[in-house]
Scaffold this motif. Structure first.
Motif, PDB file in Angstrom:
ATOM      1  N   THR A   1       0.867  -1.169   0.000  1.00 59.84           N
ATOM      2  CA  THR A   1       0.000   0.000   0.000  1.00 59.84           C
ATOM      3  C   THR A   1       0.900   1.213   0.000  1.00 59.84           C
ATOM      4  OG1 THR A   1      -1.815  -1.064   1.182  1.00 59.84           O
ATOM      5  CG2 THR A   1      -1.644   1.325   1.377  1.00 59.84           C
TER       6      THR A   1
ATOM      7  N   ARG B   1       0.810   5.346  -0.065  1.00 56.07           N
ATOM      8  CA  ARG B   1      -0.070   6.477   0.099  1.00 56.07           C
ATOM      9  C   ARG B   1      -0.084   7.283  -1.183  1.00 56.07           C
ATOM     10  NH1 ARG B   1       0.014  10.613   5.157  1.00 56.07           N
ATOM     11  NH2 ARG B   1      -2.169  11.207   4.972  1.00 56.07           N
TER      12      ARG B   1
ATOM     13  N   THR C   1      -3.768   0.936  -2.841  1.00 56.39           N
ATOM     14  CA  THR C   1      -3.724   0.030  -1.703  1.00 56.39           C
ATOM     15  C   THR C   1      -3.201  -1.333  -2.160  1.00 56.39           C
ATOM     16  OG1 THR C   1      -5.962  -0.686  -2.149  1.00 56.39           O
ATOM     17  CG2 THR C   1      -5.696   1.119  -0.589  1.00 56.39           C
TER      18      THR C   1
END
Lengths: 317, 973
Positions: free
Chosen positions: A262, A264, A268
């Motif tokens: 995942t 940011r 994900t």
């Protein structure tokens, strides 16, 4: 106070190596520089000198050498996309290179740069892995040696090629023969950095009947710290009938050994995993269809579409 | 220094360059070929594209020495006296707005045509894939390239030509090329960084290393000692006001006690070269005492929150009250409530900020800057210099896009301070990375909408709570969030409305003006909620809007009774008619892509309105001057800033219309506070309205002077004179306007006039009455395609209708509408400026994706010209309206396609796919005819507890064919 005090453009590999040796680690190789210059401009202390290898004629050629297609490391993405040899015998590579940037970047960015940058999601590199490519590295002491491409990747952005002492001179892969083909696909997102959420390349060889897969190579990124070959997916495909079930099982096998992260602002882990199960079967299907010579699966390298992942192909009607 | 030998535009060139020089720098700053623009220095935007041995490359990071021995062609090399067919077509088809991307785009197109003489639209889009146009004239570019290659245009033409308005006059309403288009397609148009002066120094700015910190010590000795450095200034060197601001002076010119965001300026340097200036910044020692970071407005308003400024963090609480919402909700049969979030957005104008200041011969300070408000810049510069305003002269340059992001001060004051300190010209040019870090963004908002309606589709009450992130400084937050609040209930006549909007200081980059000015955010919320309501009521979303639309006689949320120029119903009808003819009566039903059924398509729509002009009681005026020269040409002078939106064409058309002078004979001057009168800010979609009127009045006054001079020679009273085709005629005799100008001059009257147009007075919020002089209206329907395997969303088509009062320049108008829609698609799909603990993620342009030509859909536009009596020829603003409803239209279409309600922009395919997978029952990988409003099983992740619908069982089909629906159907039939 220039960022680097010299910009060398050697004409021969030996000259490039000698220049590097002269600077004793304070100079590095640069090719297209479309990624590297952006990094260097923001780096606090870049190199004393840059050694540009794009004027070395030998590194700018695509040629056939027996069973091999040999691509000079300074061949640009645009040249790869335009090369009939690569389109025919390394289709996944032509496809992977066709989706990078726009024409301005593809006219400058090189395949060697893509490989040495060592990003786990690099499109050209993922395609080369599926083609089971080898890399030729030249160094002052050891001369030139061919090594498996996968040995070059140490971690995200970390290459085994020491650009302050060595030159990646060429990449080669075996030309696809009868009943063989390769394909590339990727999923992007429209926001943020233009790196794939997932890139997949597949090379297959069908059996004589055309209804079974004799062998396959499957590569993906970014699903690991380095560009990744899924041996399990390959094993699942080997000897299996060409069917959607087979392709789905291959994706499931790939999932077992991939560990996408995942990240940011990017994607994900769950999304990337689902993209493996979505994209991988599709790319296998296209590669198989190509190996059979089915017209719908022909590469459309000039195509643009609103979508990145499935747009280039229309399903058989 | 190594010697670079190359052939540039057919000429051999030999120039000594530093080893780290890039080609764009050599072309621009050594060879003076400033047509090649630099937008990012990351090979991202394409503005710097030149041809090397026939191939397009990004020259911004192409090492100059690598061009040794090559043939380089720049935009300057394309035309030999006459325009290249591409340049000509770009001019004629409106493919030029701010013009900053234009040279790069044309060079890409040139390479394409050299290789492929008749490219398909697909090939054109592939070629321009990574060449960005923030004004969004992609469809015009496609047409221009098609035409230049001898093919038929596909997007802009009616009968082979750009369309004129049905109400067109001689010039007004025609599709006319911009007066500056030729300068822009040839690379001759000079933007600020294209200017250079002898002995010019280069400024650089030290930015804060922390989002929130006390400044303990700033030590500049080492920087001052660096050879080549001429000045290092800190706050104590500011002779005048140490703060600036458009509304409140809360923004330190240079920080002295603390820093409040990572773009804060601490010290400025002037040096012989940009490299020395940057090196000097590294030698400034700053000691910080970091403070807790206020990261969101929620945090800012919590008890005990660290204070960003001396007072509390609440910058403004804005209240809108109409009727009695409690009574309204009591009347409602259905109440829906939803929460929304929109993040910060970045303007990403392609020209980074630049200012050049110098001490003029008369001792005054002269500043060249591409600003949206030249006179306001002058005021703020003079205050900080501690001199009267007339000791400062601000001269405009061409502006490579603004969109609201060039209203606040950037480097203007700094350059002036450094020029004053050194006595030499000083240029401050922001890198793209600095631009991303420093200038104010679009406000991030959190919006809760509660909407009540009766079962027969009458909206009876709306409550909206808005929280906006103002960032570190006030900028225009007060006004932006006021606009968000006043428009929060949408363009509907709702009897009971309560809106509470709070905006608070945080340690994020400041938020300020951005096309749409707050309405972009609140429109997304209310228009999404309108569709939720339509769904709950089982009604056609179009019909629900039509039923409640503002009409003449209706009252807005602020209590303004609309008298005229309310074309919303007509906009809805145009779009509705198109939807029903293309898609059938149940136009919102999803349908599969015929080639690939896993891609599901559906339409969605949204409406909006946007004020023209400042309003709210603010005096709103602008001045223009018109002069007719003896050669028959006319000049229009105003300091109203052109930032790409097309104002010079509007002004020239109006003057051409009034004076009967051919449009091509009218020149529009760049802003200059010495020679052009104050046009006020380029904001609030006001320039066509305000300065269009001012130019029209000035032209009428000049006409009187010319008539006075001509009437005797023509032997006719002034009233009989006809101004047409550059002639004044009466009673069978004619005289050139230039001749009349000469006669007027000889008679002692210079044919020049200034006029100041003052908008009718408006009322502040809370007092009822006319808060605004008028509103533009827009309705957009988006056809989206959702890939149910990946969650990817594409916008295929946007059908739209806008009431803009009156079309002045059809070419510019279509460009504003399409560009606005494409920017709206950016809001919906591609753009976001995340900030984490006060640290922006988008430190490079590669991390901020504006829409590319791949995102440009087919756009079908209907114009509604419902004239505003006080507007020039009835015109209202168009600059913002088209960018406002797009995101909601896209979100509503996605809902119709797959049953997922999008409550946060931009739409995240990752989230969407997971939402799809989370849906109950129906397998989402197949297109479903969910019927739009029946039996929907969507997993609405952000949904808050709803009241109403659960108590009101919905019977499918029961409310189809209501009165309003049929009425609309009949009208269209």
């Amino acid at each position: 106070m220039p960022k680097w005090k010299a910009y060398h453009r050697p004409q021969h590999v030996q000259e490039a190596l000698a220049t590097l040796a002269h600077y004793q680690g304070r100079a590095r190789i640069v090719a297209g520089g479309t990624d590297l210059f952006v990094e260097l401009l923001n780096a606090p202390a870049p190199f004393e000198a840059l050694v540009d290898i794009t004027a070395i004629p030998e590194l700018r050629t695509v040629r056939r050498d027996g069973p091999w297609i040999v691509v000079g490391s300074a061949v640009t993405h645009a040249e790869i996309v335009a090369s009939p040899l690569i389109r025919r015998h390394g289709t996944a590579l032509a496809e992977g290179c066709s989706v990078i940037g726009g024409p301005q970047v593809r006219n400058v960015a090189t395949l060697g740069g893509n490989v040495v940058h060592a990003l786990p999601a690099a499109d050209g590199t993922i395609a080369l892995l599926a083609l089971d490519a080898e890399a030729q590295v030249a160094s002052s002491g050891a001369g030139r040696r061919w090594i498996p491409l996968s040995h070059l990747f140490l971690g995200p952005g970390q290459s085994a090629v020491d650009a302050t002492r060595e030159v990646l001179t060429a990449l080669r892969f075996r030309a696809t023969a009868e009943r063989e083909a390769s394909a590339f696909g990727r999923v992007m997102r429209p926001q943020g950095v233009a790196l794939p959420i997932l890139a997949v390349a597949v090379a297959v060889r069908l059996d004589a009947s055309g209804q079974g897969i004799e062998r396959a190579r499957v590569s993906l990124g970014p699903v690991a710290p380095v560009p990744f070959r899924s041996r399990r997916a390959e094993a699942r495909l080997r000897g299996a009938p060409t069917s959607p079930d087979t392709y789905r099982q291959a994706a499931e096998a790939a999932l077992e050994e991939c560990s996408p992260r995942t990240s940011r602002y990017r994607a994900t882990r769950e999304y990337r995993e689902e993209m493996i199960t979505t994209l991988l079967p599709r790319v296998v299907e296209v590669a198989v269809a190509r190996a059979r010579g089915e017209a719908w699966a022909r590469p459309r390298l000039e195509a643009v579409d609103h979508f990145s992942s499935f747009g280039a192909w229309r399903a058989p009607s | 220094m190594p010697t670079l030998r190359m052939n540039v535009n057919g000429q051999p060139v030999e120039v000594d360059v530093v080893p780290d020089a890039f080609l764009a720098h050599v072309l621009r700053y050594r060879l003076g070929l400033t047509g090649t623009k630099i937008g990012c220095e990351e090979a991202e935007c394409g503005a710097c594209t030149v041809l090397i041995d026939g191939q397009p490359v990004n020259s911004c990071i192409f090492p100059a020495l690598k061009a040794h021995g090559t043939r380089v062609v720049t935009i300057e090399g394309l035309s030999n006296g006459e325009l290249h067919p591409l340049q000509q077509a770009f001019v004629e088809w409106g493919a030029v707005q701010c013009g900053f991307c234009t040279p790069g785009v044309i060079m890409v197109a040139k390479a394409l045509l050299d290789r492929s003489p008749a490219p398909t639209e697909e090939a054109i889009r592939a070629a321009l894939k990574d060449t960005y146009c923030r004004c969004g004239c992609y469809l015009e570019m496609v047409d221009a390239i098609l035409v230049a290659s001898g093919q038929a245009p596909r997007h802009t033409a009616i009968n082979g030509h750009p369309p004129a308005s049905p109400k067109a006059l001689r010039a007004v309403g025609r599709p006319l090329p911009r007066p500056d288009a030729v300068a822009k397609v040839t690379g001759q148009a000079k933007y600020t960084d294209d200017y250079a002066f002898p002995n010019m120094l280069y400024g650089a700015t030290l930015r804060s290393a922390y989002p929130h910190a006390r400044l303990v010590r700033v030590e500049t000795h080492r920087a001052k000692a660096l050879p080549g450095v001429h000045a290092v200034l800190t706050a104590e060197d500011i002779p005048g006001e140490k703060h600036h601001g458009l509304m409140f002076d809360d923004w330190p010119v240079l920080c002295y006690d603390k820093v409040r965001y990572v773009g804060d300026a601490i010290a400025i340097v002037a040096a012989d070269t940009p490299e020395i200036a940057r090196r000097a910044l590294e030698l400034i020692d700053v000691e910080y005492d970091p403070l807790p970071v206020v990261t969101t407005p929620q945090e800012a308003l919590a008890p005990g929150a660290p204070k960003v400024h001396g007072g509390g963090n609440l910058l403004k609480h804005i209240k809108v009250r109409k009727g009695d919402v409690e009574a309204g909700f009591a009347e409602a049969d259905v109440i829906v409530e939803r929460d929304y979030h929109t993040p910060m957005y970045e303007h990403a104008f392609l020209e980074p900020e630049c200012a050049i200041a110098r001490v003029a011969e008369d001792g005054r300070i002269e500043v060249i800057v591409g600003s949206q408000i030249p006179y306001e810049d002058r005021r703020q510069i003079a205050r900080s210099l501690g001199v009267p305003e007339d000791h400062v002269r601000v001269k405009g340059a061409f502006v490579g896009g603004g969109f609201g992001g060039k209203e606040d001060i950037a480097g203007q004051i700094h350059a002036a301070l450094l020029a004053r300190a050194t006595g030499q010209p000083v240029k401050i040019l922001y890198s793209r990375q600095e631009s991303l870090r420093v200038h104010p963004k679009r406000h991030a908002t959190w919006i809760r909408v509660r909407l009540g309606a009766t079962r027969d589709g009458r909206l009876v009450a709306a409550e909206v709570d808005i929280l906006g992130d103002a960032g570190a400084y006030a900028s225009l937050s007060d006004k932006v969030m006021t606009r968000a609040a006043t428009h929060a209930a949408g363009p509907y006549d709702i009897p009971h409305v309560r809106v509470d909007c709070y905006t608070a200081y945080t340690n994020n980059p400041p938020a300020g003006a951005f096309r749409g000015f707050g309405v972009t955010q609140s429109a997304f919320a209310i228009e999404s909620t309108l569709d939720v309501m339509a769904h709950e009521l089982g009604r056609d979303p179009l019909e629900l809007r039509l039923r409640n639309a503002l009409r003449p006689g209706a009252t807005t949320s602020t209590g303004q009774v609309l008298r005229e120029s309310v074309g919303l119903v007509s906009c809805l009808e145009h779009v509705g008619h198109h939807l029903r003819s293309e898609q059938g009566p149940e136009w919102w039903h999803p349908f599969p892509n015929p080639d690939d059924p896993a891609r599901v398509r559906a339409w969605g729509l949204a409406a909006c309105y946007k004020n023209t002009g400042l309003g709210g009681g603010a005096p709103d005026w602008g001045s223009a001057e018109v002069e007719v020269l003896e050669d028959g040409r006319a000049v229009v002078r105003t300091a109203a800033a052109e930032i790409g939106q097309g104002l010079p064409a509007v002004l020239a058309i109006i003057v051409a219309e009034e004076l009967g002078i051919p449009y091509e004979h009218i020149e529009v001057a760049l802003p200059d506070t010495d020679t052009t009168p104050d046009g006020g800010p380029t904001t609030a979609s006001r320039q066509t309205y305000i300065n269009g009127n001012a130019a029209r009045m000035a032209a009428q006054r000049v006409r009187d002077i010319l008539a006075w001079a001509a009437c005797e020679a023509l032997g006719a009273p002034q009233a009989e004179l006809v101004f047409r085709d550059g002639l004044i005629t009466a009673r069978g005799r004619a005289m050139a306007v230039g001749e009349a100008a000469r006669m007027a001059l000889e008679a002692g009257r210079r044919p020049v006039a200034r006029a100041r147009f003052e908008a009718p007075p408006t009322q502040p919020l809370g007092q009822g009455g006319d808060m605004h002089v008028g509103f533009s209206f827009g309705v957009q329907a988006a056809l989206v395609e959702v890939d149910t395997r990946t969650g990817e969303v594409a916008v295929l088509k946007v059908v739209n209708a806008h009431d803009i009062g009156r079309a002045i320049n059809m070419l510019g108008l279509l460009g504003q509408i399409r560009g606005g829609i494409i920017m709206g698609i950016g809001n919906a799909l591609t753009e976001e400026y995340p900030v984490d603990e006060g640290i922006p993620f988008c430190t490079t342009l590669s991390r901020y994706k504006m829409p590319s030509i791949r995102h440009a859909p087919e756009i079908i536009t209907f114009l509604v010209e419902d004239e505003l009596p006080s507007g020039p020829y009835g015109a209202k603003g168009v600059g913002e309206i088209a960018s406002i409803p797009t995101a909601a239209a896209v979100a509503n279409a996605v809902y119709h396609a797959v049953g997922i309600r999008v409550t946060k922009t931009p739409l995240d395919q990752d989230w969407l796919l997971r939402a799809l997978r989370g849906q109950q029952g129906t397998p989402s990988a197949k297109p479903r005819h969910h019927g739009g409003h029946q039996g929907h099983q969507g997993n609405e992740e952000h949904a808050v507890p709803q009241r109403g619908p659960k108590d009101v069982p919905f019977l499918p089909g029961q409310t189809r064919g209501t009165d309003a629906h049929n009425e609309f159907g009949r009208r269209q039939a």
